[in-house]
Design a protein around this motif. Structure first.
Motif, PDB file in Angstrom:
ATOM      1  N   THR A 117       0.829  -1.206   0.000  1.00  0.00           N
ATOM      2  CA  THR A 117       0.000   0.000   0.000  1.00  0.00           C
ATOM      3  C   THR A 117       0.863   1.256   0.000  1.00  0.00           C
ATOM      4  O   THR A 117       0.541   2.240  -0.673  1.00  0.00           O
ATOM      5  N   SER A 118       1.970   1.209   0.755  1.00  0.00           N
ATOM      6  CA  SER A 118       2.878   2.360   0.765  1.00  0.00           C
ATOM      7  C   SER A 118       3.450   2.596  -0.625  1.00  0.00           C
ATOM      8  O   SER A 118       3.532   3.739  -1.089  1.00  0.00           O
ATOM      9  N   LEU A 119       3.840   1.520  -1.290  1.00  0.00           N
ATOM     10  CA  LEU A 119       4.386   1.645  -2.650  1.00  0.00           C
ATOM     11  C   LEU A 119       3.339   2.191  -3.615  1.00  0.00           C
ATOM     12  O   LEU A 119       3.600   3.106  -4.395  1.00  0.00           O
ATOM     13  N   ALA A 120       2.125   1.618  -3.549  1.00  0.00           N
ATOM     14  CA  ALA A 120       1.067   2.038  -4.470  1.00  0.00           C
ATOM     15  C   ALA A 120       0.687   3.499  -4.236  1.00  0.00           C
ATOM     16  O   ALA A 120       0.544   4.276  -5.190  1.00  0.00           O
ATOM     17  N   THR A 121       0.554   3.881  -2.963  1.00  0.00           N
ATOM     18  CA  THR A 121       0.196   5.272  -2.685  1.00  0.00           C
ATOM     19  C   THR A 121       1.328   6.200  -3.094  1.00  0.00           C
ATOM     20  O   THR A 121       1.088   7.320  -3.561  1.00  0.00           O
ATOM     21  N   GLY A 122       2.577   5.729  -2.935  1.00  0.00           N
ATOM     22  CA  GLY A 122       3.715   6.538  -3.385  1.00  0.00           C
ATOM     23  C   GLY A 122       3.645   6.798  -4.888  1.00  0.00           C
ATOM     24  O   GLY A 122       3.868   7.922  -5.345  1.00  0.00           O
ATOM     25  N   ALA A 123       3.290   5.749  -5.638  1.00  0.00           N
ATOM     26  CA  ALA A 123       3.201   5.895  -7.098  1.00  0.00           C
ATOM     27  C   ALA A 123       2.076   6.852  -7.481  1.00  0.00           C
ATOM     28  O   ALA A 123       2.236   7.710  -8.353  1.00  0.00           O
ATOM     29  N   VAL A 124       0.922   6.721  -6.803  1.00  0.00           N
ATOM     30  CA  VAL A 124      -0.207   7.618  -7.097  1.00  0.00           C
ATOM     31  C   VAL A 124       0.171   9.070  -6.776  1.00  0.00           C
ATOM     32  O   VAL A 124      -0.142   9.996  -7.538  1.00  0.00           O
ATOM     33  N   ALA A 125       0.884   9.260  -5.667  1.00  0.00           N
ATOM     34  CA  ALA A 125       1.289  10.614  -5.284  1.00  0.00           C
ATOM     35  C   ALA A 125       2.232  11.210  -6.324  1.00  0.00           C
ATOM     36  O   ALA A 125       2.083  12.379  -6.706  1.00  0.00           O
ATOM     37  N   VAL A 126       3.188  10.414  -6.790  1.00  0.00           N
ATOM     38  CA  VAL A 126       4.132  10.901  -7.809  1.00  0.00           C
ATOM     39  C   VAL A 126       3.373  11.316  -9.069  1.00  0.00           C
ATOM     40  O   VAL A 126       3.605  12.387  -9.642  1.00  0.00           O
ATOM     41  N   LEU A 127       2.414  10.477  -9.453  1.00  0.00           N
ATOM     42  CA  LEU A 127       1.608  10.772 -10.641  1.00  0.00           C
ATOM     43  C   LEU A 127       0.819  12.075 -10.458  1.00  0.00           C
ATOM     44  O   LEU A 127       0.786  12.939 -11.340  1.00  0.00           O
ATOM     45  N   GLY A 128       0.181  12.202  -9.296  1.00  0.00           N
ATOM     46  CA  GLY A 128      -0.617  13.397  -9.018  1.00  0.00           C
ATOM     47  C   GLY A 128       0.225  14.660  -9.017  1.00  0.00           C
ATOM     48  O   GLY A 128      -0.163  15.683  -9.594  1.00  0.00           O
ATOM     49  N   VAL A 129       1.391  14.587  -8.388  1.00  0.00           N
ATOM     50  CA  VAL A 129       2.272  15.753  -8.338  1.00  0.00           C
ATOM     51  C   VAL A 129       2.772  16.085  -9.747  1.00  0.00           C
ATOM     52  O   VAL A 129       2.884  17.260 -10.116  1.00  0.00           O
ATOM     53  N   ALA A 130       3.035  15.048 -10.550  1.00  0.00           N
ATOM     54  CA  ALA A 130       3.498  15.290 -11.927  1.00  0.00           C
ATOM     55  C   ALA A 130       2.433  16.035 -12.730  1.00  0.00           C
ATOM     56  O   ALA A 130       2.737  16.985 -13.455  1.00  0.00           O
ATOM     57  N   VAL A 131       1.178  15.607 -12.590  1.00  0.00           N
ATOM     58  CA  VAL A 131       0.085  16.299 -13.288  1.00  0.00           C
ATOM     59  C   VAL A 131      -0.001  17.750 -12.806  1.00  0.00           C
ATOM     60  O   VAL A 131      -0.120  18.685 -13.612  1.00  0.00           O
ATOM     61  N   ALA A 132       0.104  17.935 -11.485  1.00  0.00           N
ATOM     62  CA  ALA A 132       0.038  19.299 -10.935  1.00  0.00           C
ATOM     63  C   ALA A 132       1.178  20.159 -11.464  1.00  0.00           C
ATOM     64  O   ALA A 132       0.983  21.340 -11.776  1.00  0.00           O
ATOM     65  N   LEU A 133       2.378  19.563 -11.594  1.00  0.00           N
ATOM     66  CA  LEU A 133       3.532  20.313 -12.111  1.00  0.00           C
ATOM     67  C   LEU A 133       3.257  20.816 -13.528  1.00  0.00           C
ATOM     68  O   LEU A 133       3.588  21.948 -13.877  1.00  0.00           O
ATOM     69  N   VAL A 134       2.633  19.961 -14.347  1.00  0.00           N
ATOM     70  CA  VAL A 134       2.334  20.349 -15.732  1.00  0.00           C
ATOM     71  C   VAL A 134       1.253  21.423 -15.761  1.00  0.00           C
ATOM     72  O   VAL A 134       1.391  22.453 -16.426  1.00  0.00           O
TER      73      VAL A 134
END
Lengths: 228, 122
Positions: free
Chosen positions: A17-34
């Motif tokens: 769950t920590s890994l999966a949530t980490g991946a979702v967070a990275v994705l979300g932050v990447a979208v926000a950066l764009v």
């Protein structure tokens, strides 16, 4: 002592769950950066830095909500109202990363859930509420303060609901989920009142000196013409 | 520095930074020292002995932070929480620097000096 630890720590959730949530967070932050790029210009970029620093400062100010229990600002709705949802999500993310790396507050493996709940879910919920009530916010000062309060309240409760879902998916403790959910949502409804007051005070203060800096109050079409 | 940064903007920024530093550096000493809502609810059912949780509760497997020994851990300076305000001020400045720098690099550049990188779509 862990008295000043303010966010989810390591070991609450299992490794997958920590890994999966980490991946979702990275994705979300990447979208926000764009997406944040279009909301940032020479004028708003420094303001956004100030908003992040302000959220960091206010997160240190735990206020009492029940005997032996405190709460603190999360800041997503506040940031979204002042600088927009994408930049706002990045403001809270930077705060969480600084807290985890510099102040050992919020576990490193829990950074994913902390970013998802406070920077992404809370900010999105707060912003959606604020946008839905924008006609009230632009009508009067009382309207703006009221909208800021409600958006911040929803932001806090939704962020805590996010943790309930994540704990249901991969929590490592012995607990009845129903009781856990009720207790966590209940205490965050109280914290949400504090979050609402702090957000309304801050948005009100900025709006009284520089209403042009409040994202929610800006005329979007005019703003776009200026930046393009 | 951009010439567009007005005196009014600088004044606003100076006041905002001063307020943030005052909150983190001074007002933080008056903050509640009790666990926050999440810590409280996840520790319900456990008892804390010497910083570790015993019993059964949502946080029963919580581990100490991997960076717990770092100089500013727990908003103290080398473990001395009398320096809470100093830690807070450093945190505000670090956040301002990192977030401000990030947003300055990300901003959609306007005007004639926007030659670096691709043109913004808007």
């Amino acid at each position: 002592m862990s008295t000043l630890a303010m966010h989810a720590s390591d070991g609450l959730l299992n490794a997958p769950t920590s890994l999966a949530t980490g991946a979702v967070a990275v994705l979300g932050v990447a979208v926000a950066l764009v997406r944040a790029r279009t909301d940032l210009d020479d004028r708003t970029a420094p303001l956004a830095g100030l908003v992040a620093a302000f959220v960091f400062a206010v997160q240190m100010l735990n206020f009492p909500v029940l005997p032996g229990v405190s709460g603190h600002l999360l800041g997503g709705a506040l940031a979204a109202i002042l600088v927009g949802p994408w930049v706002g999500a990045l403001c809270v993310s930077v705060v969480l990363v600084v807290q985890a790396l510099l102040f050992a507050d919020g576990g490193l493996t829990a950074l994913g859930v902390n970013i998802i709940n406070m920077a992404l879910l809370g900010t999105a919920a707060g912003y959606l509420v604020a946008v839905a009530l924008r006609s009230v916010a632009t009508r009067s000062r009382a309207g703006l303060l009221g909208v800021a309060f409600v958006a911040a309240f929803v932001n806090t409760v939704v962020a805590s609901a996010g943790f309930v879902v994540e704990y249901a998916l991969g929590g490592q403790g012995a607990v009845s989920l129903g009781g856990f959910a009720a207790a966590l949502l209940g205490v965050h409804a109280l914290i949400g009142i504090g979050e609402g007051v702090l957000t309304a005070l801050t948005v009100g203060a900025v709006a009284s000196v520089r209403p042009d800096l409040v994202y929610l109050l800006r005329d979007r079409t005019a703003a776009r013409e200026v930046t393009s | 520095m951009s010439s567009r940064v007005s005196r009014r903007g600088l004044l606003f920024a100076a006041v905002a930074v001063a307020v943030a530093l005052l909150l983190a550096g001074v007002v933080s000493y008056f903050a509640s020292g009790n666990p926050d809502g999440l810590d409280h609810v996840t520790a319900r059912g456990c008892t804390e002995v010497g910083g570790a949780l015993h019993g059964s509760c949502p946080a029963q497997h919580a581990r100490e932070h991997a960076l717990a020994g770092s100089p500013l851990a727990d908003y103290a300076v080398d473990g001395d929480d009398g320096f809470l305000g100093v830690a807070g001020i450093l945190g505000v400045l670090a956040t301002l620097l990192i977030a401000g720098g990030l947003f300055w690099l990300l901003r959609a550049r306007s005007g004639s000096r926007g030659g670096q990188g691709r043109r913004d779509r808007s």
